[in-house]
Design an enzyme around this catalytic site. Structure first.
Site, PDB file in Angstrom:
ATOM      1  N   ARG A   5       0.820  -1.218   0.000  1.00  0.00           N
ATOM      2  CA  ARG A   5       0.000   0.000   0.000  1.00  0.00           C
ATOM      3  C   ARG A   5       0.850   1.263   0.000  1.00  0.00           C
ATOM      4  NH1 ARG A   5      -4.866  -2.167   3.918  1.00  0.00           N
ATOM      5  NH2 ARG A   5      -6.046  -3.048   2.205  1.00  0.00           N
TER       6      ARG A   5
ATOM      7  N   GLY B 136     -11.922  -8.271  -2.605  1.00  0.00           N
ATOM      8  CA  GLY B 136     -10.654  -8.708  -2.013  1.00  0.00           C
ATOM      9  C   GLY B 136     -10.235 -10.098  -2.433  1.00  0.00           C
TER      10      GLY B 136
ATOM     11  N   LYS C 219     -21.582 -15.974  -1.071  1.00  0.00           N
ATOM     12  CA  LYS C 219     -22.967 -15.743  -0.676  1.00  0.00           C
ATOM     13  C   LYS C 219     -23.724 -14.754  -1.551  1.00  0.00           C
ATOM     14  CE  LYS C 219     -22.164 -16.111   4.288  1.00  0.00           C
ATOM     15  NZ  LYS C 219     -22.142 -15.044   5.284  1.00  0.00           N
TER      16      LYS C 219
ATOM     17  N   GLY D 295     -14.125  -3.531   0.202  1.00  0.00           N
ATOM     18  CA  GLY D 295     -15.439  -3.005   0.581  1.00  0.00           C
ATOM     19  C   GLY D 295     -15.859  -1.828  -0.283  1.00  0.00           C
TER      20      GLY D 295
END
Ligand code: ADP
Ligand code: MG
Length: 397
Positions: free
Chosen positions: A39, A354, A201, A377
């Site tokens: 990062r 992710g 899911k 997210g």
């Protein structure tokens, strides 16, 4: 609300100006040592641009989840300042606080091209509450605000959004790239637009499915979430992951696709296993023939071909979620086949999420994709069509 007309750092005159840059320095740290500086590396283009153009650079970020309200050594950004100094080949001065005396004094001493880092923004209680008093203190340190923390852009915090109320603002290169790929794909895609959705899911992705059904020409569904759709179609799913409370929603989505003329592809065959284990006994079965004591863990070879055919003619591809339990070699074939098809399609290819990004990287296809989103997210919320506060707050051109 379009995201395509946000100001970027190149739209601003930064010479001699104090520029507060919200970065994503939320790196893994063990015993005071950074275990991956990915990062930090990714933030360099924006920081270097600002240095080269004579800005006085004030960097900030959160790190982990400190209690808030006080300094906690465990969550200090000091190791990041040290690593950044090495990477930039110049000193990055570390403030002892966030917006206190130390940060203020250092920010006033900055010369053109200098770089400093303030402490973990979450040491301030107001940060996660987007407290205007804190936002004003951030603003008082600088003349310009630049947001380059895409991974935090879905949060309305003081350092990601609130501060932009008090300063001229722009996005850095990282967010600019996210906007130009993902924003373009959603707002004005090169067609046909094909979305590939997978993962565990339906409940995690229902917002994404719902939003993408309004944009895409073709929607491909694989992975664990396919089994809830199978149940909706009346197939038996054995012991596959299946959300019985989402079957009605799955039906609604199938109806919505039909009503909008979206081609909706589900697996026609599956690799099923006896148990949820990497080396479990497995076989290939058609989608309407899953035995009661087996679970679907990957798409089958006929499906891989069907999906590859649909991917071939795409202009733009958005992919979120692996086609099976791709962490296990025995159930990674479907994900590999789809990755190959995406890589060979010549389409603009965007990977969000992710685990999807990790799978594409691990399987060796990362450099074949046009864009791999850096925020798990945040990219999901983007694909859901939500307004991201950290982007929404930035000045338009
Ligand atoms: P992303 O992080 O890219 O949004 P998800 O978190 O939704 O993706 O999904 C990734 C997870 O889904 C992986 O851990 C993978 O093992 C799991 N998964 C995919 N297919 C299946 C399946 N058929 N059964 C159980 N788990 C699955
Ligand atoms: Mg995930």
């Amino acid at each position: 609300m379009s995201v395509l007309n946000k100001k970027t750092i190149e739209d601003l005159d930064v010479k001699g100006k104090r520029v507060l840059v919200r970065c994503d320095f939320n790196v893994p740290i063990q015993d005071g040592k950074i275990t991956s500086d990915k990062r930090i590396q990714e933030s360099l283009p924006t920081i270097k641009y600002l240095i080269e153009n004579g800005a006085r650079v004030i960097l900030c970020s959160h790190l982990g989840r400190p209690k808030g309200g006080e300094f906690e050594a465990e969550f200090s950004l000091a190791p990041v300042a040290a690593r950044l100094s090495e990477l930039l080949g110049k000193e990055v001065k570390m403030a002892k606080d966030v917006v206190g005396e130390s940060a203020q004094a250092l920010s006033k001493e900055l010369q053109d091209g200098d770089v400093m880092l303030i402490e973990n923004v979450r040491f301030e209680k107001g940060e996660t509450k987007n407290d205007p008093e804190l936002s004003k203190k951030f603003a008082a340190l600088a003349d310009i605000f630049v947001n380059d923390a895409f991974g935090s852009a879905h949060r309305a915090h003081s350092s990601t959004a609130g501060v932009a109320d008090y300063l001229p603002s722009a996005v850095g290169y990282l967010i600019q790239k996210e906007i130009s790929f993902m924003g373009q794909a959603l707002e004005a895609p090169k067609r046909p637009l094909v979305a590939i959705l997978g993962g565990a899911k339906v409940s995690d992705k229902i917002g994404v499915i719902n939003n993408l059904l309004e944009k895409v020409d073709t929607l491909i569904v694989g992975g664990g979430m396919a089994y809830t759709f199978f149940a909706a179609k009346g197939y038996k799913v054995g012991t596959s992951i299946c959300e019985t409370d989402k079957i009605d929603l799955a039906n609604e989505m199938l109806e919505k696709a039909k009503a909008r003329g979206v081609k909706f592809l589900l697996p026609v065959d599956n690799k099923v296993g006896k148990e949820y284990k990497p080396d479990t006994e497995s076989m290939i079965v058609d989608s309407d023939k899953i035995p009661d004591d087996y679970m679907g863990l990957d798409i089958g070879p006929k499906t891989a071909e069907l999906f590859a055919e649909a991917i071939k003619g795409a202009g733009t591809i958005i992919w979120n979620g692996p086609m099976g339990v791709s962490e296990w070699e025995n159930f990674a074939h479907g994900t590999i086949a789809v990755a190959k098809a995406v890589a060979e399609s010549g389409a603009i290819s965007i990977i969000g999420g992710g685990d999807s990004a990790a799978a594409v990287q691990k399987l060796g296809f990362a450099d074949k994709m046009s864009h791999i989103s850096t925020g798990g997210g945040a990219s999901l919320e983007f694909l859901e069509g939500k307004v991201l506060p950290g982007i929404d707050c930035i000045d338009t051109k």
